[in-house]
Scaffold this active site. Structure first.
Site, PDB file in Angstrom:
ATOM      1  N   CYS E 130       0.844  -1.197   0.000  1.00  0.00           N
ATOM      2  CA  CYS E 130       0.000   0.000   0.000  1.00  0.00           C
ATOM      3  C   CYS E 130       0.883   1.253   0.000  1.00  0.00           C
ATOM      4  O   CYS E 130       2.065   1.202  -0.357  1.00  0.00           O
ATOM      5  CB  CYS E 130      -0.958  -0.021   1.191  1.00  0.00           C
ATOM      6  SG  CYS E 130      -2.357   1.142   0.997  1.00  0.00           S
ATOM      7  N   ASP E 199      -3.241   1.571   9.629  1.00  0.00           N
ATOM      8  CA  ASP E 199      -4.420   2.403   9.771  1.00  0.00           C
ATOM      9  C   ASP E 199      -4.774   2.594  11.231  1.00  0.00           C
ATOM     10  O   ASP E 199      -5.290   3.641  11.632  1.00  0.00           O
ATOM     11  CB  ASP E 199      -5.602   1.784   9.017  1.00  0.00           C
ATOM     12  CG  ASP E 199      -5.827   2.561   7.748  1.00  0.00           C
ATOM     13  OD1 ASP E 199      -4.936   2.515   6.879  1.00  0.00           O
ATOM     14  OD2 ASP E 199      -6.855   3.269   7.655  1.00  0.00           O
TER      15      ASP E 199
END
Lengths: 317, 317, 317, 317, 317, 317
Positions: E130, E199
């Site tokens: 990511c 996250d």
């Protein structure tokens, strides 16, 4: 039940069903003997009726314990020998095959015991689960080789077959420590081997044995303790070569908890599986009467013994 | 036994010893109340005699269960509050401390239950071992949050405390499946969490709990099933910060097998350890009334609560 | 080399460099004492010159062993105490700090020994790697507690520090079995603990210790044998809190093979790293004088002791 | 010692015993040649005396190294060929069998080398333990295939056979890095293969090799580095098919530490096992002259080569 | 939607929702700035109306991304500062808090970058998953330290955020190799570190990050490759301290497959979870602006930063 | 390209090269048919010219896909049958062999499907990777056995062969959930089996399959989910018996990212390996048309089918 089936066969079937007859070799032996009785006591009018009777007897026996793989092996062995075309000839075929099977069976365990005993060293302590005459044969042979063996015996709920193991080991002069099943991990670093039997061995190397075996094997691997499975080739399950899985028998819930207590607990569901499946990566060796094998190679032995085909000789044509 | 110890304290000690009183919080609560009774019923002539009485009572209670870590914590809490110099003042100290301890204790479990319930999702199935009111509090709170929870309950030989768990879960409306301990691995892929209590938690992150917990945890890790330990901070064992290990109580062999059967088996040694030790690497989280913690960090919480020193306030000066 | 540095300090530096002085506590003690000598023997004209001298002495010592984390800790401790504004005042500051450091250091090992000893049980056998006075302190305290301890001692190539360990254990009355390093796995199931020291402990829980420790720890985990690291807080490496890695010293190849043999072998490259890094997942507990800790929580202790900042007090301003 | 045994056979036996002759193939070759000499130099009066002489010679050789599995294989091969009924015929039988055995042996290593070389890629770095001509043959063949190979060579205490490996690799033009055994883990992520030989391979897939192999293999698995065992079929141990374990030779303690040093250390026990056992789950492939095999399937190759029976042809009838 | 909410806030909310604004720090920064705009543009009649407006704005922002833990942290930080009793005073409070938050936020990433860079060595190759500006900051700082770093970049289906990472690394002068996600394992032995962002980080040490992180981490552990998570303390999720789990956002199926293709495939169900959960045992270190931590100890840092309580300051009283 | 090669053969080669023809069985079938066409359309003047033509055709086909092991197997099968000495005879040989090969091939998949279906239970959910007609055959047979099967299908970047699998499963009535490759771990605990095909199976038990298989298998093992490989014996790679490794095809980077995007990203290197290698320890069973096998025993089946030799029948003599 089919009335052609001899009462003796029926009694054998019942005793297998209720676990009065238990242990794979004992079941196989009883089944072979039951077919022998069916044959000697038969008053069939012709060869075809005789064959049908034997198939009916075999079916009766086979239905009692679908996972006891030695049962179909015994039945196959005896029925396979029926080559004659007369009632008398067939009767003799069955008697001969059953006698041969039983003789071979008896020797197999002693041979297996020698192989298993060779894996044990003087002074070793083993841990056992359930009761297995194959595993016991290894200890017996080791004791006869003059080795001092000790044992930690799991009681093996719900039926406490560990008590039988403890008693037999005591009779062999093996000092026994009895524990509940949950205490196994605590004693795994104190033992040199986990030694168990098998109800069936599958082509993918899985070992089907008394419920609790797989959990024990995972802990044994985690503790660095080798695990040996003692299993005559009688336990190799031909159907698994073509991918068939072994159905796990769900036994009576009363073995786990009596009805009165159950009611007090609010009648929970009770699940009582008889066996579980141990993957090959948790087993160090399978000891048979034909030598020892890593579980991953046992399929090759199965191909030697059974070839590739499968069919049930007791099915109606 | 010391005759200054009140009969009520003795009865409590006996009930802890025989496991009529069981479960860490229940023991701590009973111990605090027993000290309270000792204080209210005391006819000690002076403050020193009163203090000696309380120490004697604490010792009597402490000796019943060396591994029940909540017991010394309760005793410490109550005795630590004795700051007065008169008998009446000390009596009030003990009453106040015991009441405060019990009130705090009661709230702790509910708070812990909320934390544990937050880890569960609607529709989850848990697997339990033994009986833990801390673990039960998590399920109860989850049910109150409106979540549907199901449970696979291990019976937990040799004393079948799983039966109590099954009953309590049934009362909460939780559908229960009861199994023997050996069947746990077979059902681990069908459950979302293993949820157990603890008898003690050590500074190195080890969890001391009912025999069978460690073997279950190893299998849960192998199956990819997370394992949660519900343990009030009462279970954090201060002595382990300085390296002390927790002695594992060896219980009466009659719990495992009755004497008659034992004789039939050739009188094997029976070992009946009450607890085992689960290393932190097999535990995903310890849920306390102060939040959840990975087991490797629990030592830091212990330092917050206990500092670094250790000494037994019931020892004779 | 800076001619302000006292010959005694230089000798200490040389002895650290050549490993005549070895073991983290011995190095730290020698370094503190060397600074003390520098202070007492200084004829610096003013406070600034005195400070510069001490920094130079500290740098001389620091450069000898970049991975011996105890060295900068000792230097930091002594230099941090220099608060006076006069030469005499500063001299006294250094004497006081050095004395305090050495006294504290001496007690630390005994306290650590008690904690480590508490983890050992009567009858335990340990396995050691290299020579660590911290690890030895645990055994000594255990012996003083009346426990019978035995040891399997790895020789620890290339410098055979295991010989020193064997000798010291013998002096404590501990029966020793000496093995080559490669034989460790074979004896891991016969020992109850692997007990080693540390050269440094990092904020991510890694243990930097004598080459061979990590390979031993991986095998200990595989065999189910717990591994304990004995390390005073002196070994906690502050620089690792901000991600710095510990440089691994590459030592003289002559420790591995003499030049003549080397030539016979065709002059292969020889690599002789002094230390290796054991990840925290292979260590069960780090025993310090402040209690025991899982390696994953040691960073919190580091924050208590060192805060978050880092700077080198011996650097020129 | 039996005076029928030829001095040349005795010298061979002595040289095997003192490790002047070392390496499985070299031992087997020497043993076969020794029997050939016994045969050519024999002045036995009749066939029976000749046979007895050869059995005596075989026993003399066999007793030197019980774990050097190639030795009994060579003896079996040569003795098995004795089918004649006359002294001259038997003499010729032995000469023919020994010559055939040696020729076959010589080709086997080259064939094995090709198989092992095919597993290596241009630019690969290998790590070795001890000295194995089978492993070396793989590298030699790879070099002949034009591949650039580098090597990290463990010195292999206590006898430093790694020095021989380093020298031979240097002669092949392979750049070598020499390390102490304890440094292996540190370099495992820098190598593409661990490549070792074997003293014996057991039916359960275990590899018996120089002490330190199993610890290396466990670390290689942990680091994700594949491990290849190069072992001619000569190393497959027939006795293990029936469960026999391989006795691990305990060698002279003077290899580990000289007597003077030993005394200084307080005369600890020294244990110097020559070999250890690597379970099959830590080995990726066994490379033989008949192809490569996962260790779990090697038992099937053993059945092809040896059948199921075992008996020692040098035993007196 | 509440009409008191300023259009700028609504636009920010929309951009967070559609991932035009993405990355935890960017979201937090935008949220703080949006509240600042709400404050400066407010024409609220009184303090209570102003407070209600700010709560409404915060709720609007909060509802866009329930798992983006930085969002509530930013909102908490800004709202917590509202101590005045007048509209002007409150307006200034919000402006000050938002400015302070943003300034602090900016510095945090640079500080984190230094810590992460210290873990990297000159010549290291990293693998990324990511796009994470925290992870990128580590590489940027390492490059500024003069280290040569290379990168293997996973494209990160379904939104290919790996492309952004590849572009940014290219701009830093880092040579990039781009691969599909499935190719990660093949290249794990060629990289020195897996370096990803987060996250959210939970109190039990779990890391919530882009779907695919957990599978990568499990393979990295299996290959012996360390995995570092770069996460500002902004990502530490306070709700998880009380056991709350992080809801995993299920995103639009059109990211995975367009409607036309979907219809061709028979309209299968499509599941598109945005994140997954990596257990702490697969993570070597969490790098924050306050230093590096093993994931198991992060809960202690959370307690330092957040205490034990939780409540949502944007809820209506 | 050799102008003796028939245009039809060239078209087949091109279609294999461009993956219009894909899947091992389809390739093998096409290759056999192409050789048949070459034979029927040949106008070779004599037997030698005919043989040379067929070799040329085989080489043309073989060069298109070096890792598609079924291709050389098909070529071997057809060429091996060329025993005649006349053009007409040889033509008939090729026609017969090709027809036999194709017939056998067709039956093989159905037989394999039966074996694989037997491993599945009614109600099972499988997870697939890439598209494999062998794996699909197992599901199809299970559905025909009346079992309800569901599937989680990984899209399988970069070419999305999972879409084909999803479509085919839909046609069989199997409910499908489509996910990106990175989401696999999240759903592994919800599935009963991972079921994939293979491009090749090596003698050491490794499975060469579509890139991403090995990472999936490692996660499946970690989650306790069994992994089954469906592979006709056509996929067993004879060259690996002598140690040859399977070259992994590196495919066009445009499959991963288009040129325009690539330029925007700064033109990173793109690596696009078609396959990866799964070690046998992560595979539970290989299902073939001859039964199921643990991967460690497949070498024995290879020896049955191929013997020990290897040579390429299409090489010029």
């Amino acid at each position: 039940m089919d009335d052609r089936v001899h009462p003796e066969v029926r009694r054998t079937a019942t005793e297998i069903d209720t676990m009065e007859i238990r242990g794979a070799a004992t079941i196989a032996d009883a089944a072979a003997r039951a077919l022998r009785t069916q044959a000697t006591e038969s008053d069939a009018a012709d060869a075809e009726a005789f064959r049908a009777e034997l198939r009916a007897a075999a079916r009766t026996l086979h239905e009692t314990r679908p996972t006891a793989v030695s049962l179909p092996n015994a039945l196959r062995y005896v029925l396979r020998g029926m080559s004659s075309t007369t009632v008398e000839g067939l009767r003799q075929n069955v008697v001969d095959s059953a006698d041969e099977f039983c003789a071979r069976l008896e020797r197999a365990q002693a041979d297996l015991g020698q192989v298993g005993a060779n894996r044990l060293r003087d002074g070793d302590t083993i841990m056992t689960h359930c009761h297995s005459t194959d595993a016991l044969a290894c200890v017996e042979a080791a004791v006869e080789q003059g080795k001092h063996i000790e044992a930690v015996v799991k009681e093996t709920r719900p039926r406490n077959q560990g008590h039988i193991t403890a008693k037999r080991l005591h009779e062999l002069g093996v000092p026994v420590t009895l524990i509940v099943d949950s205490a196994a991990r605590r004693y795994l670093n104190d033992v040199n081997h986990v030694l168990v039997g098998a109800d069936a061995v599958a082509a993918d190397g899985s070992v089907i044995n008394k419920i609790g075996t797989s959990g024990l094997a995972v802990n044994a691997r985690d503790r660095g303790t080798p695990i040996t499975v003692a299993a005559q080739t009688l336990k190799l399950h031909p159907g698994t070569m073509t991918g068939h899985t072994v159905d796990i028998e769900m036994r009576d819930t009363a073995e786990v908890v009596d009805d009165e207590t159950l009611a007090e607990l609010g009648n929970p569901t009770v699940k009582n599986p008889a066996f579980d499946v141990t993957p090959p990566r948790y087993v160090d060796a399978i000891v048979t009467e034909r030598g020892q094998f890593p579980p991953e190679s046992i399929v090759i032995l199965m191909r030697e013994l059974f070839g590739e085909g499968t069919s049930e000789p007791w099915a109606e044509p």
